[in-house]
Design a protein around this motif. Structure first.
Motif, PDB file in Angstrom:
ATOM      1  N   MET A   1       0.192  -4.489   3.892  1.00 12.50           N
ATOM      2  CA  MET A   1       0.764  -5.769   4.313  1.00 12.50           C
ATOM      3  C   MET A   1       1.836  -5.569   5.378  1.00 12.50           C
ATOM      4  SD  MET A   1       0.849  -7.910   0.716  1.00 12.50           S
ATOM      5  CE  MET A   1       1.766  -9.269   1.362  1.00 12.50           C
ATOM      6  N   GLU A   2       2.644  -4.533   5.248  1.00 18.20           N
ATOM      7  CA  GLU A   2       3.679  -4.279   6.249  1.00 18.20           C
ATOM      8  C   GLU A   2       3.051  -4.011   7.618  1.00 18.20           C
ATOM      9  OE1 GLU A   2       6.850  -4.474   8.186  1.00 18.20           O
ATOM     10  OE2 GLU A   2       6.893  -4.915   6.048  1.00 18.20           O
ATOM     11  N   ALA A   3       1.941  -3.259   7.632  1.00 22.34           N
ATOM     12  CA  ALA A   3       1.247  -2.990   8.897  1.00 22.34           C
ATOM     13  C   ALA A   3       0.679  -4.287   9.480  1.00 22.34           C
ATOM     14  CB  ALA A   3       0.132  -1.974   8.671  1.00 22.34           C
TER      15      ALA A   3
ATOM     16  N   ALA B   1      -5.455 -11.193  11.007  1.00 23.46           N
ATOM     17  CA  ALA B   1      -4.358 -10.559  10.261  1.00 23.46           C
ATOM     18  C   ALA B   1      -3.844 -11.491   9.175  1.00 23.46           C
ATOM     19  CB  ALA B   1      -3.228 -10.167  11.209  1.00 23.46           C
ATOM     20  N   ILE B   2      -3.738 -12.782   9.484  1.00 27.68           N
ATOM     21  CA  ILE B   2      -3.284 -13.762   8.490  1.00 27.68           C
ATOM     22  C   ILE B   2      -4.245 -13.783   7.308  1.00 27.68           C
ATOM     23  CG2 ILE B   2      -2.908 -16.220   8.057  1.00 27.68           C
ATOM     24  CD1 ILE B   2      -1.962 -16.435  10.996  1.00 27.68           C
ATOM     25  N   SER B   3      -5.547 -13.779   7.595  1.00 26.22           N
ATOM     26  CA  SER B   3      -6.553 -13.785   6.525  1.00 26.22           C
ATOM     27  C   SER B   3      -6.466 -12.527   5.670  1.00 26.22           C
ATOM     28  CB  SER B   3      -7.969 -13.899   7.119  1.00 26.22           C
ATOM     29  OG  SER B   3      -8.120 -15.131   7.757  1.00 26.22           O
ATOM     30  N   GLU B   4      -6.250 -11.389   6.321  1.00 27.45           N
ATOM     31  CA  GLU B   4      -6.143 -10.133   5.577  1.00 27.45           C
ATOM     32  C   GLU B   4      -4.906 -10.130   4.682  1.00 27.45           C
ATOM     33  OE1 GLU B   4      -6.838  -6.487   7.924  1.00 27.45           O
ATOM     34  OE2 GLU B   4      -7.788  -7.794   9.415  1.00 27.45           O
ATOM     35  N   VAL B   5      -3.801 -10.667   5.166  1.00 30.74           N
ATOM     36  CA  VAL B   5      -2.589 -10.761   4.348  1.00 30.74           C
ATOM     37  C   VAL B   5      -2.846 -11.648   3.137  1.00 30.74           C
ATOM     38  CG1 VAL B   5      -0.238 -11.699   4.259  1.00 30.74           C
ATOM     39  CG2 VAL B   5      -0.924 -10.248   6.173  1.00 30.74           C
ATOM     40  N   GLU B   6      -3.507 -12.787   3.356  1.00 32.51           N
ATOM     41  CA  GLU B   6      -3.815 -13.688   2.239  1.00 32.51           C
ATOM     42  C   GLU B   6      -4.682 -12.994   1.196  1.00 32.51           C
ATOM     43  OE1 GLU B   6      -5.552 -17.016   4.246  1.00 32.51           O
ATOM     44  OE2 GLU B   6      -3.612 -17.926   4.699  1.00 32.51           O
ATOM     45  N   ALA B   7      -5.676 -12.209   1.645  1.00 30.21           N
ATOM     46  CA  ALA B   7      -6.545 -11.489   0.707  1.00 30.21           C
ATOM     47  C   ALA B   7      -5.755 -10.455  -0.089  1.00 30.21           C
ATOM     48  CB  ALA B   7      -7.690 -10.820   1.467  1.00 30.21           C
TER      49      ALA B   7
END
Length: 198
Positions: free
Chosen positions: A72-74, A27-33
């Protein structure tokens, strides 16, 4: 002021610190992307405006920006669900001193010298302290850790979180922010050692 007998009878207490961490590295990686994508879209929009080709008012904001915010909220919700609190517990002053003596910060000729300076404030070898973290990690969300639990948790942490934990352990033992000194009277205000006047 306690008497010597009272000091002998006291149960020893050691400083503790809490560190909030997220175990969902995906999830952290997806937020960064998504943050990178959003930043790129905003830069592109700004560059278009600078070149005099701004979108017409009727076009409005790029719809992808709203999609990114929703995604991002999800992901933030997913991250909150996998967050927990690590309790760090100091060792005695003597034990910490012996650890520092046995594992000094590396010299300037060592390529990891800057790591020790940045992560362990130049107090000790940050790499050794990272390996020794099981001595200092006491609990997960208030539940005492059993042998092997720290390895399971550490394997799910981001490297930045592990570095922060090492820094917190050093700060907890070294009182780098100054020791808390109680006021001499009830009307006084608490001061730190660094701000106390002579």
């Amino acid at each position: 002021m306690p008497t010597l007998a009272e000091v002998r009878a006291r149960k020893q207490t050691l400083p503790t610190r809490e560190k909030r961490v997220c175990l969902d590295l995906a999830a952290i990686s997806e937020v960064e992307a998504l943050e990178n994508e959003k930043r790129n879209l905003l830069v592109e929009a700004s560059e278009r405006e600078e070149r005099g080709r701004a979108r017409k008012a009727s076009e409005g904001e790029n719809p992808r920006l709203a999609e990114i915010e929703a995604e991002m909220e999800a992901l933030f919700e997913r991250m909150r669900e996998s967050e927990g609190s690590i309790t760090l517990r100091a060792v005695t002053g003597g034990e910490w001193h012996r650890f520092k003596e046995a594992n000094p910060a590396r010299g300037e000729d060592d390529p990891n010298h800057k790591l020790d300076d940045k992560v362990a404030w130049g107090v000790c070898n940050a790499s050794v302290l990272l390996e020794e973290l099981p001595r200092f990690v006491a609990a997960w969300d208030g539940e005492e850790l059993q042998p092997g639990d720290w390895v399971t948790i550490a394997d799910q942490l981001a490297p930045a979180d592990l570095r922060d934990i090492v820094t917190t352990v050093v700060t907890m033992h070294e009182n780098l922010n100054g020791a808390i000194v109680p006021p001499k009277s009830r009307s006084g205000s608490a001061k730190t050692e660094g701000s106390a006047t002579n």
